[in-house]
Design a protein around this motif. Structure first.
Motif, PDB file in Angstrom:
ATOM      1  N   ILE B  80      32.186  36.253  22.369  1.00  0.00           N
ATOM      2  CA  ILE B  80      32.967  35.094  22.839  1.00  0.00           C
ATOM      3  C   ILE B  80      33.733  35.438  24.127  1.00  0.00           C
ATOM      4  CG2 ILE B  80      34.868  33.510  22.308  1.00  0.00           C
ATOM      5  CD1 ILE B  80      34.124  33.794  19.354  1.00  0.00           C
ATOM      6  N   GLU B  81      34.465  36.558  24.095  1.00  0.00           N
ATOM      7  CA  GLU B  81      35.414  36.827  25.175  1.00  0.00           C
ATOM      8  C   GLU B  81      34.764  37.165  26.514  1.00  0.00           C
ATOM      9  OE1 GLU B  81      38.465  39.574  23.983  1.00  0.00           O
ATOM     10  OE2 GLU B  81      39.030  38.323  22.284  1.00  0.00           O
ATOM     11  N   ILE B  82      33.648  37.882  26.486  1.00  0.00           N
ATOM     12  CA  ILE B  82      33.039  38.287  27.760  1.00  0.00           C
ATOM     13  C   ILE B  82      32.478  37.070  28.519  1.00  0.00           C
ATOM     14  CG2 ILE B  82      31.274  39.758  28.865  1.00  0.00           C
ATOM     15  CD1 ILE B  82      33.654  41.357  27.747  1.00  0.00           C
ATOM     16  N   PRO B  83      31.592  36.243  27.887  1.00  0.00           N
ATOM     17  CA  PRO B  83      31.106  35.058  28.639  1.00  0.00           C
ATOM     18  C   PRO B  83      32.236  34.100  29.006  1.00  0.00           C
ATOM     19  CG  PRO B  83      29.820  35.398  26.633  1.00  0.00           C
ATOM     20  CD  PRO B  83      30.985  36.335  26.560  1.00  0.00           C
ATOM     21  N   LEU B  84      33.181  33.899  28.070  1.00  0.00           N
ATOM     22  CA  LEU B  84      34.290  32.981  28.348  1.00  0.00           C
ATOM     23  C   LEU B  84      35.142  33.505  29.506  1.00  0.00           C
ATOM     24  CD1 LEU B  84      35.727  30.399  27.329  1.00  0.00           C
ATOM     25  CD2 LEU B  84      37.122  31.842  25.863  1.00  0.00           C
ATOM     26  N   GLY B  85      35.404  34.808  29.504  1.00  0.00           N
ATOM     27  CA  GLY B  85      36.193  35.417  30.579  1.00  0.00           C
ATOM     28  C   GLY B  85      35.514  35.250  31.924  1.00  0.00           C
ATOM     29  N   ILE B  86      34.188  35.471  31.955  1.00  0.00           N
ATOM     30  CA  ILE B  86      33.441  35.315  33.215  1.00  0.00           C
ATOM     31  C   ILE B  86      33.514  33.856  33.679  1.00  0.00           C
ATOM     32  CG2 ILE B  86      31.142  35.422  34.280  1.00  0.00           C
ATOM     33  CD1 ILE B  86      30.491  37.721  32.351  1.00  0.00           C
ATOM     34  N   ALA B  87      33.321  32.935  32.727  1.00  0.00           N
ATOM     35  CA  ALA B  87      33.320  31.505  33.082  1.00  0.00           C
ATOM     36  C   ALA B  87      34.674  31.085  33.656  1.00  0.00           C
ATOM     37  CB  ALA B  87      32.985  30.673  31.846  1.00  0.00           C
ATOM     38  N   ILE B  88      35.749  31.521  33.018  1.00  0.00           N
ATOM     39  CA  ILE B  88      37.083  31.139  33.514  1.00  0.00           C
ATOM     40  C   ILE B  88      37.338  31.764  34.888  1.00  0.00           C
ATOM     41  CG2 ILE B  88      39.578  31.295  33.084  1.00  0.00           C
ATOM     42  CD1 ILE B  88      38.941  31.206  30.089  1.00  0.00           C
ATOM     43  N   ALA B  89      36.948  33.038  35.045  1.00  0.00           N
ATOM     44  CA  ALA B  89      37.147  33.705  36.339  1.00  0.00           C
ATOM     45  C   ALA B  89      36.382  32.976  37.443  1.00  0.00           C
ATOM     46  CB  ALA B  89      36.702  35.153  36.251  1.00  0.00           C
ATOM     47  N   LEU B  90      35.175  32.501  37.134  1.00  0.00           N
ATOM     48  CA  LEU B  90      34.381  31.772  38.135  1.00  0.00           C
ATOM     49  C   LEU B  90      35.034  30.444  38.490  1.00  0.00           C
ATOM     50  CD1 LEU B  90      30.759  32.375  36.793  1.00  0.00           C
ATOM     51  CD2 LEU B  90      31.701  33.255  38.933  1.00  0.00           C
ATOM     52  N   ALA B  91      35.708  29.844  37.502  1.00  0.00           N
ATOM     53  CA  ALA B  91      36.299  28.525  37.736  1.00  0.00           C
ATOM     54  C   ALA B  91      37.659  28.614  38.426  1.00  0.00           C
ATOM     55  CB  ALA B  91      36.447  27.795  36.401  1.00  0.00           C
ATOM     56  N   MET B  92      38.243  29.801  38.471  1.00  0.00           N
ATOM     57  CA  MET B  92      39.585  29.929  39.067  1.00  0.00           C
ATOM     58  C   MET B  92      39.536  29.771  40.583  1.00  0.00           C
ATOM     59  SD  MET B  92      41.382  32.843  36.734  1.00  0.00           S
ATOM     60  CE  MET B  92      42.522  33.433  37.921  1.00  0.00           C
ATOM     61  N   PRO B  93      40.612  29.175  41.159  1.00  0.00           N
ATOM     62  CA  PRO B  93      40.610  29.001  42.629  1.00  0.00           C
ATOM     63  C   PRO B  93      40.724  30.346  43.352  1.00  0.00           C
ATOM     64  CG  PRO B  93      42.717  28.368  41.694  1.00  0.00           C
ATOM     65  CD  PRO B  93      41.817  28.653  40.539  1.00  0.00           C
ATOM     66  N   LYS B  94      40.140  30.414  44.549  1.00  0.00           N
ATOM     67  CA  LYS B  94      40.174  31.671  45.313  1.00  0.00           C
ATOM     68  C   LYS B  94      41.305  31.701  46.333  1.00  0.00           C
ATOM     69  CE  LYS B  94      36.391  33.356  43.424  1.00  0.00           C
ATOM     70  NZ  LYS B  94      36.402  32.378  42.324  1.00  0.00           N
ATOM     71  N   LYS B  95      41.838  30.516  46.665  1.00  0.00           N
ATOM     72  CA  LYS B  95      42.979  30.472  47.594  1.00  0.00           C
ATOM     73  C   LYS B  95      43.838  29.248  47.292  1.00  0.00           C
ATOM     74  CE  LYS B  95      39.744  30.469  50.899  1.00  0.00           C
ATOM     75  NZ  LYS B  95      38.960  30.353  52.117  1.00  0.00           N
ATOM     76  N   GLY B  96      45.055  29.271  47.872  1.00  0.00           N
ATOM     77  CA  GLY B  96      45.960  28.147  47.671  1.00  0.00           C
ATOM     78  C   GLY B  96      46.971  28.414  46.574  1.00  0.00           C
ATOM     79  N   TRP B  97      47.776  27.397  46.252  1.00  0.00           N
ATOM     80  CA  TRP B  97      48.857  27.560  45.272  1.00  0.00           C
ATOM     81  C   TRP B  97      48.334  27.756  43.863  1.00  0.00           C
ATOM     82  CZ3 TRP B  97      48.787  24.009  41.379  1.00  0.00           C
ATOM     83  CH2 TRP B  97      48.063  22.837  41.615  1.00  0.00           C
ATOM     84  N   GLY B  98      47.112  27.379  43.633  1.00  0.00           N
ATOM     85  CA  GLY B  98      46.539  27.503  42.279  1.00  0.00           C
ATOM     86  C   GLY B  98      46.362  28.946  41.846  1.00  0.00           C
ATOM     87  N   VAL B  99      46.214  29.867  42.838  1.00  0.00           N
ATOM     88  CA  VAL B  99      45.944  31.269  42.499  1.00  0.00           C
ATOM     89  C   VAL B  99      47.090  31.893  41.696  1.00  0.00           C
ATOM     90  CG1 VAL B  99      45.435  33.550  43.431  1.00  0.00           C
ATOM     91  CG2 VAL B  99      44.384  31.543  44.452  1.00  0.00           C
ATOM     92  N   PRO B 100      48.351  31.878  42.253  1.00  0.00           N
ATOM     93  CA  PRO B 100      49.434  32.478  41.444  1.00  0.00           C
ATOM     94  C   PRO B 100      49.657  31.781  40.114  1.00  0.00           C
ATOM     95  CG  PRO B 100      50.316  31.399  43.414  1.00  0.00           C
ATOM     96  CD  PRO B 100      48.838  31.442  43.574  1.00  0.00           C
ATOM     97  N   VAL B 101      49.500  30.451  40.102  1.00  0.00           N
ATOM     98  CA  VAL B 101      49.707  29.696  38.849  1.00  0.00           C
ATOM     99  C   VAL B 101      48.703  30.185  37.790  1.00  0.00           C
ATOM    100  CG1 VAL B 101      49.559  27.410  37.776  1.00  0.00           C
ATOM    101  CG2 VAL B 101      50.641  27.656  40.001  1.00  0.00           C
TER     102      VAL B 101
END
Lengths: 93, 294
Positions: B80-101
């Motif tokens: 569960i954790e490895i695919p889910l972790g990869i998926a969330i990391a891919l969906a995270m923003p790479k720049k902007g205010w969303g990164v620290p949040v």
């Protein structure tokens, strides 16, 4: 120094002394005849001499565990099998 | 052939670490080996029993069941954790205010101590006062982790996913951030699909961090103790009695130091073997892919 809390016995002390001797022998071997650089064995991954010792010891532990679990013969035979296994690891892995 | 290093002085720098490890790990491990071949009734008196504890343990259903539960738990957690972790990391923003949040909200579960996580979920899942348990009961779903083994397992798995997926996410995110833009630009020029970008650029570049993530999550889930102990105490029955819980029951609850030491050694060897296999296989795949790609 009082080591009675460690509950030492002669067999376990012998066991650890042998492990220590193996490590010392490996060090002397590498100093006298260098050649422990990584090589590709039959399992298709790189191993150094130290890795091969690790694989031998870990495998030997499991050989003894499986012997205890499934075979009723004396555990000394497991030691013989483990030694043959270790030699094979050092030659081919 | 690699040239032999002449300067070996750096090894002396390792000496303090070696001493710390010797005192904190090697000497206790030696003591455990000594205990595993003896029986004691307290008062520091020991009696030689040879390999009897190992024989008894390897033939006992209690050990087999606890081992099977532990392996199943780790397998489910990794799946569960490895695919889910990869998926969330891919969906995270790479720049902007969303990164620290995103980074802070991901890091929060990691900051909570294990026993507090256990307590949070123990209360959260309760049918009488817990938000989750009460809501599920109100929806007509029969959920009671204190009586139903399946509910207990689901609770512990969801809790672990909640607690530790963040670690995988942060590691993968660090791996993704290290990929230069030139790779993506080249892929765009070649008209590569989203899946191809993931398969041939992102996944190989995440190889190293994924190896660390898998190893950390495997070792940690294989040793899990506090959270299930707080949530279910190993129950209902023995359904969530993992090896660690069983070991503590044996060593401290029953004061069977000999069998507990034998169990610890087998436990340790299994962790050592599986970690070595993971490490060898994954670093081998990493080297093959980097050789193939170069």
């Amino acid at each position: 120094m009082d080591l009675s809390w460690m509950a030492w016995t002669k067999p376990t002390a012998t066991f650890f002394i042998i492990i220590l001797c193996l490590l010392v022998t490996m060090t002397i071997w590498e100093i006298k005849i260098p050649g422990g650089a990584p090589r590709l064995g039959i399992l298709r991954f790189e191993t150094t001499r130290g890795d091969r010792l690790f694989v031998s010891l870990l495998g030997s532990a499991f050989i003894h565990i499986f012997w205890l679990a499934f075979i009723s013969l004396s555990l000394w035979w497991a030691l013989v099998v483990a030694c043959i296994y270790a030699i094979c690891v050092f030659i081919w892995v | 052939m690699i040239a032999k290093q002449v300067n070996q002085k750096a090894w002396f720098m390792v000496l303090p670490v070696f001493l710390v490890v010797a005192v904190s790990a090697i000497i206790p491990l030696m003591t455990v080996v000594n205990y595993s071949v003896q029986d004691t009734f307290g008062n520091n008196q020991f009696f030689w029993v040879g390999m009897d504890w190992f024989r008894d343990l390897l033939a006992s259903d209690r050990f087999h069941d606890a081992f099977l539960r532990q392996i199943s738990f780790s397998a489910i957690i990794l799946a569960i954790e490895i695919p889910l972790g990869i998926a969330i990391a891919l969906a995270m923003p790479k720049k902007g205010w969303g990164v620290p949040v995103c980074l802070i909200s991901m890091a929060l579960p990691l900051l909570i101590p294990w026993n507090v996580v256990g307590t949070i979920w123990q209360i959260f899942g309760r049918v009488d006062i817990g938000l989750l348990g009460h809501t599920l009961a109100a929806m007509g779903i029969d959920y009671n982790y204190t009586q139903d083994p399946v509910a207990a397992w689901i609770t512990i798995i969801i809790m672990d996913v909640w607690h530790w997926t963040s670690l995988v996410v942060l590691l993968c995110y660090a791996g993704l951030c290290s990929i230069p833009d030139a790779y993506y630009q080249a892929a765009k020029i070649d008209g590569a699909s989203r899946i191809s970008v993931f398969r041939y650029i992102q996944l190989p570049k995440m190889q190293r961090v994924l190896l660390i993530a898998v190893l950390l999550r495997f070792m940690d889930s294989f040793m899990i103790y506090t959270e299930p102990f707080v949530i279910t105490g190993g129950g209902p029955g023995n359904s969530t009695t993992f090896m660690s819980i069983d070991l503590v029951k044996m060593a401290i609850g029953q004061f069977d130091l000999g069998p507990a030491a034998a169990m610890s050694l087998i436990y340790f060897l299994v962790i050592l073997l599986l970690s070595w296999v993971f490490f060898t296989v994954m670093s081998n795949i990493g080297e093959e892919s980097s050789n193939g790609g170069s």
